[in-house]
Design a protein around this motif. Structure first.
Motif, PDB file in Angstrom:
ATOM      1  N   TRP A 197      -2.001  -6.440  -7.046  1.00  0.00           N
ATOM      2  CA  TRP A 197      -0.862  -6.565  -6.388  1.00  0.00           C
ATOM      3  C   TRP A 197      -0.706  -5.939  -4.988  1.00  0.00           C
ATOM      4  O   TRP A 197       0.295  -5.979  -4.277  1.00  0.00           O
ATOM      5  CB  TRP A 197       0.401  -5.978  -7.300  1.00  0.00           C
ATOM      6  N   VAL A 198      -1.634  -5.298  -4.679  1.00  0.00           N
ATOM      7  CA  VAL A 198      -1.589  -4.196  -3.436  1.00  0.00           C
ATOM      8  C   VAL A 198      -2.526  -4.968  -2.416  1.00  0.00           C
ATOM      9  O   VAL A 198      -3.322  -5.810  -2.568  1.00  0.00           O
ATOM     10  CB  VAL A 198      -2.109  -3.057  -3.724  1.00  0.00           C
ATOM     11  N   PHE A 199      -1.538  -5.404  -1.158  1.00  0.00           N
ATOM     12  CA  PHE A 199      -2.168  -6.170  -0.177  1.00  0.00           C
ATOM     13  C   PHE A 199      -2.661  -5.407   1.063  1.00  0.00           C
ATOM     14  O   PHE A 199      -1.772  -4.589   1.711  1.00  0.00           O
ATOM     15  CB  PHE A 199      -1.058  -7.050   0.206  1.00  0.00           C
ATOM     16  N   TYR A 200      -3.826  -5.519   1.311  1.00  0.00           N
ATOM     17  CA  TYR A 200      -4.391  -4.795   2.528  1.00  0.00           C
ATOM     18  C   TYR A 200      -4.573  -5.768   3.708  1.00  0.00           C
ATOM     19  O   TYR A 200      -5.390  -6.612   3.590  1.00  0.00           O
ATOM     20  CB  TYR A 200      -5.459  -3.845   2.316  1.00  0.00           C
ATOM     21  N   ALA A 201      -3.849  -5.637   4.871  1.00  0.00           N
ATOM     22  CA  ALA A 201      -4.206  -6.542   5.986  1.00  0.00           C
ATOM     23  C   ALA A 201      -5.400  -6.650   6.531  1.00  0.00           C
ATOM     24  O   ALA A 201      -5.678  -7.700   6.985  1.00  0.00           O
ATOM     25  CB  ALA A 201      -3.129  -6.251   7.039  1.00  0.00           C
ATOM     26  N   ASN A 202      -6.316  -5.745   6.380  1.00  0.00           N
ATOM     27  CA  ASN A 202      -7.605  -5.794   6.797  1.00  0.00           C
ATOM     28  C   ASN A 202      -8.494  -6.373   5.999  1.00  0.00           C
ATOM     29  O   ASN A 202      -9.743  -6.150   6.183  1.00  0.00           O
ATOM     30  CB  ASN A 202      -8.117  -4.381   7.370  1.00  0.00           C
ATOM     31  N   GLU A 203      -8.094  -6.963   4.782  1.00  0.00           N
ATOM     32  CA  GLU A 203      -9.069  -7.427   3.618  1.00  0.00           C
ATOM     33  C   GLU A 203      -9.547  -8.707   4.084  1.00  0.00           C
ATOM     34  O   GLU A 203      -8.826  -9.452   4.603  1.00  0.00           O
ATOM     35  CB  GLU A 203      -8.290  -7.426   2.319  1.00  0.00           C
ATOM     36  N   GLU A 204     -10.578  -9.239   3.577  1.00  0.00           N
ATOM     37  CA  GLU A 204     -11.145 -10.584   3.815  1.00  0.00           C
ATOM     38  C   GLU A 204     -10.121 -11.413   3.038  1.00  0.00           C
ATOM     39  O   GLU A 204      -9.914 -11.582   1.957  1.00  0.00           O
ATOM     40  CB  GLU A 204     -12.466 -10.630   3.477  1.00  0.00           C
ATOM     41  N   GLY A 205      -9.771 -12.583   4.041  1.00  0.00           N
ATOM     42  CA  GLY A 205      -8.898 -13.585   3.370  1.00  0.00           C
ATOM     43  C   GLY A 205      -7.481 -13.049   3.280  1.00  0.00           C
ATOM     44  O   GLY A 205      -6.612 -13.874   2.792  1.00  0.00           O
ATOM     45  N   GLY A 206      -6.810 -12.014   3.988  1.00  0.00           N
ATOM     46  CA  GLY A 206      -5.809 -11.286   3.867  1.00  0.00           C
ATOM     47  C   GLY A 206      -5.285 -11.899   5.083  1.00  0.00           C
ATOM     48  O   GLY A 206      -5.619 -12.400   6.075  1.00  0.00           O
ATOM     49  N   PRO A 250       0.962  -1.330   0.079  1.00  0.00           N
ATOM     50  CA  PRO A 250       0.063   0.052  -0.041  1.00  0.00           C
ATOM     51  C   PRO A 250       0.603   1.173   0.046  1.00  0.00           C
ATOM     52  O   PRO A 250       0.493   2.115  -0.579  1.00  0.00           O
ATOM     53  CB  PRO A 250      -0.883  -0.163   1.324  1.00  0.00           C
ATOM     54  N   VAL A 251       1.875   1.203   0.861  1.00  0.00           N
ATOM     55  CA  VAL A 251       2.800   2.285   0.806  1.00  0.00           C
ATOM     56  C   VAL A 251       3.662   2.477  -0.634  1.00  0.00           C
ATOM     57  O   VAL A 251       3.571   3.724  -0.941  1.00  0.00           O
ATOM     58  CB  VAL A 251       3.940   2.080   1.884  1.00  0.00           C
ATOM     59  N   LEU A 252       4.064   1.348  -1.133  1.00  0.00           N
ATOM     60  CA  LEU A 252       4.571   1.612  -2.569  1.00  0.00           C
ATOM     61  C   LEU A 252       3.554   2.079  -3.437  1.00  0.00           C
ATOM     62  O   LEU A 252       3.992   2.977  -4.307  1.00  0.00           O
ATOM     63  CB  LEU A 252       5.029   0.164  -2.893  1.00  0.00           C
ATOM     64  N   PHE A 253       2.207   1.786  -3.526  1.00  0.00           N
ATOM     65  CA  PHE A 253       1.362   2.155  -4.430  1.00  0.00           C
ATOM     66  C   PHE A 253       0.976   3.619  -3.987  1.00  0.00           C
ATOM     67  O   PHE A 253       1.113   4.375  -5.298  1.00  0.00           O
ATOM     68  CB  PHE A 253      -0.017   1.449  -4.320  1.00  0.00           C
ATOM     69  N   PHE A 254       1.011   4.057  -2.890  1.00  0.00           N
ATOM     70  CA  PHE A 254       0.827   5.569  -2.641  1.00  0.00           C
ATOM     71  C   PHE A 254       2.011   6.506  -3.171  1.00  0.00           C
ATOM     72  O   PHE A 254       1.796   7.290  -3.876  1.00  0.00           O
ATOM     73  CB  PHE A 254       0.882   5.654  -0.839  1.00  0.00           C
ATOM     74  N   ASN A 255       3.351   5.911  -2.936  1.00  0.00           N
ATOM     75  CA  ASN A 255       4.470   6.501  -3.540  1.00  0.00           C
ATOM     76  C   ASN A 255       4.306   6.464  -5.282  1.00  0.00           C
ATOM     77  O   ASN A 255       4.867   7.595  -5.840  1.00  0.00           O
ATOM     78  CB  ASN A 255       6.182   5.991  -2.954  1.00  0.00           C
ATOM     79  N   LEU A 256       3.972   5.477  -5.614  1.00  0.00           N
ATOM     80  CA  LEU A 256       4.050   5.187  -7.107  1.00  0.00           C
ATOM     81  C   LEU A 256       3.076   6.501  -7.633  1.00  0.00           C
ATOM     82  O   LEU A 256       3.343   7.055  -8.740  1.00  0.00           O
ATOM     83  CB  LEU A 256       3.669   3.883  -7.518  1.00  0.00           C
ATOM     84  N   THR A 264      -5.120  -1.356 -11.660  1.00  0.00           N
ATOM     85  CA  THR A 264      -4.171  -2.668 -11.565  1.00  0.00           C
ATOM     86  C   THR A 264      -3.795  -2.708 -10.290  1.00  0.00           C
ATOM     87  O   THR A 264      -3.191  -3.881  -9.991  1.00  0.00           O
ATOM     88  CB  THR A 264      -2.935  -2.391 -12.558  1.00  0.00           C
ATOM     89  N   SER A 265      -3.885  -1.928  -9.382  1.00  0.00           N
ATOM     90  CA  SER A 265      -3.586  -2.182  -7.890  1.00  0.00           C
ATOM     91  C   SER A 265      -4.267  -3.333  -7.205  1.00  0.00           C
ATOM     92  O   SER A 265      -3.809  -3.929  -6.227  1.00  0.00           O
ATOM     93  CB  SER A 265      -3.676  -0.932  -6.979  1.00  0.00           C
ATOM     94  N   LYS A 266      -5.357  -3.601  -7.685  1.00  0.00           N
ATOM     95  CA  LYS A 266      -6.230  -4.876  -7.089  1.00  0.00           C
ATOM     96  C   LYS A 266      -5.430  -6.071  -7.283  1.00  0.00           C
ATOM     97  O   LYS A 266      -5.837  -7.042  -6.209  1.00  0.00           O
ATOM     98  CB  LYS A 266      -7.332  -4.990  -7.517  1.00  0.00           C
TER      99      LYS A 266
END
Length: 286
Positions: free
Chosen positions: A277-286, A198-204, A273-275
């Motif tokens: 490769w971007v991982f969020y810890a609070n997602e279901e199944g994460g 998520p941080v990488l995506f924000f910076n990108l 496209t972020s869906k």
């Protein structure tokens, strides 16, 4: 009441100028005479008659593809080094961040031009090891790279964001991976990158938007002409040239709106496209 200063500032300094710019993009306006309505002529001229516009688009895209990945890679490497540092972290963090505060200034861009000029520091260092390129800013094949390196040098801002993200990764995950026999590269690929995505995506997204708007380095290094041979003629520099040098403000306004549309499309593509490769810890199944 508390929001009114912001609303007033946004209206007067942002929304109103945007509305005027949109109107001017459909006019022939030279800054001195009243604008005359020409409809879509500025837009059709951009796509059918202006070869230098396509050159500026190509230069800008090449700059974005070079500068943004290198800057983010260097920022992440510096953040990883600072995370593991026990002493002097505050000093090095401030030292690495300083170029982000100074790099956008005209004075730094002029110094950068002198460093990469014929007989400059880089030329002398390369000549000392037998590599004779000459002044980078005077070579069509190297001038754009010199501008990109100035952006890469300003890696401090994304580095600080990366460092904050690294500090949020639980240390227990690395300890568990070590028990399973994972090495440094395995930990980086399986823990650091997914947790930092998520941080990488924000910076990108942030750095890509800023890269599309690059102006000051190209203006200083090319003396405002986009040379040599239009190799540093970035989109914003060409926009400035058409608007303030050639006094075609209506055409420049149309270019500005096309830039806004292009940045919006690129940002939308990144979010789409972020869906994958971007991982969020609070997602279901994460």
């Amino acid at each position: 009441m508390f929001l009114s200063p912001w609303v007033l500032g946004a209206t007067v300094l942002t929304l109103l100028p945007m509305a005027v710019s949109l109107y001017l993009s459909f006019t022939d306006y030279n800054l001195f005479d009243p604008p005359s309505w020409v409809g879509l002529r500025n837009y059709t001229q951009m796509f059918t008659e202006d070869a230098r516009l396509y050159r500026s688009v190509g230069n800008t895209l090449l700059y974005v593809f070079i500068a943004v990945p290198l800057q983010l890679a260097l920022a992440l490497a510096a953040a990883l080094a600072l995370k593991s540092m026990r002493r002097g972290r505050s000093f090095y963090r401030s030292a690495f961040y300083a170029p982000s505060l100074l790099g956008a200034s005209m004075s730094i861009a002029l110094v950068w031009r002198a460093i990469f000029n014929d007989g400059g520091t880089v030329d002398n260092l390369l000549s000392g090891v037998g590599v004779h390129i000459g002044g980078w800013v005077n070579q069509p094949g190297w001038a754009l790279l010199s501008v990109a390196l100035l952006t890469v040098w300003q890696f401090g801002a994304p580095m600080v964001i990366f460092l904050a993200g690294l500090q949020q990764i639980p240390q227990e995950m690395y300890e568990a991976a070590a028990v399973d026999g994972a090495g440094p590269w395995r930990k980086f690929a399986s823990i650091t990158l997914p947790m930092l995505s998520p941080v990488l995506f924000f910076n990108l997204v942030l750095q890509t938007i800023q890269a599309f708007q690059v102006f000051t380095p190209a203006f200083a290094i090319s003396s405002g002409r986009g040379g040599p041979a239009d190799s540093t003629l970035f989109y914003t520099l060409y926009l400035y040239e058409r608007g303030f040098t050639s006094s075609h403000m209506g055409y420049a306004s149309a270019m500005a709106w096309m830039l806004l549309l292009a940045i919006g499309i690129v940002t939308a593509v990144l979010f789409r496209t972020s869906k994958s490769w971007v991982f969020y810890a609070n997602e279901e199944g994460g």
